[in-house]
Motif scaffolding. Sequence first.
Motif, PDB file in Angstrom:
ATOM      1  N   SER A  56       2.375   1.671  -3.439  1.00  0.00           N
ATOM      2  CA  SER A  56       1.392   2.143  -4.422  1.00  0.00           C
ATOM      3  C   SER A  56       1.069   3.620  -4.213  1.00  0.00           C
ATOM      4  O   SER A  56       0.917   4.367  -5.182  1.00  0.00           O
ATOM      5  N   GLN A  57       0.996   4.072  -2.950  1.00  0.00           N
ATOM      6  CA  GLN A  57       0.743   5.486  -2.689  1.00  0.00           C
ATOM      7  C   GLN A  57       1.918   6.333  -3.156  1.00  0.00           C
ATOM      8  O   GLN A  57       1.734   7.420  -3.716  1.00  0.00           O
ATOM      9  N   LYS A 109       1.804   9.277  -6.033  1.00  0.00           N
ATOM     10  CA  LYS A 109       2.308  10.636  -5.827  1.00  0.00           C
ATOM     11  C   LYS A 109       3.339  10.980  -6.899  1.00  0.00           C
ATOM     12  O   LYS A 109       3.336  12.096  -7.440  1.00  0.00           O
ATOM     13  N   GLN A 163       0.830  -1.196   0.000  1.00  0.00           N
ATOM     14  CA  GLN A 163       0.000   0.000   0.000  1.00  0.00           C
ATOM     15  C   GLN A 163       0.870   1.254   0.000  1.00  0.00           C
ATOM     16  O   GLN A 163       0.604   2.208  -0.736  1.00  0.00           O
TER      17      GLN A 163
END
Length: 68
Positions: free
Chosen positions: A52-53, A57, A49
């Motif tokens: 992926s964040q 960005k 997670q």
Amino acid sequence: MSSSKSHVFKEVIPKAGQLYQEDHPSIVLCKPKIMPLKSITLEKMEKMQADSQEAMKKHETEASNSQF
């Protein structure tokens, strides 16, 4: 025989009226519950997670830079 006499008390049960008995709850200690630390699967999911964040960005910053 010893000089002190043994006293035996006779139980008396009332035939009329209310019978009252006070109950004092005592402390009951339970076995401690062992809480698991983060499982390997949870750590992997959190890492995925976060990755992926970070990728989102990075993609957004690249997209905003290309617009100017």
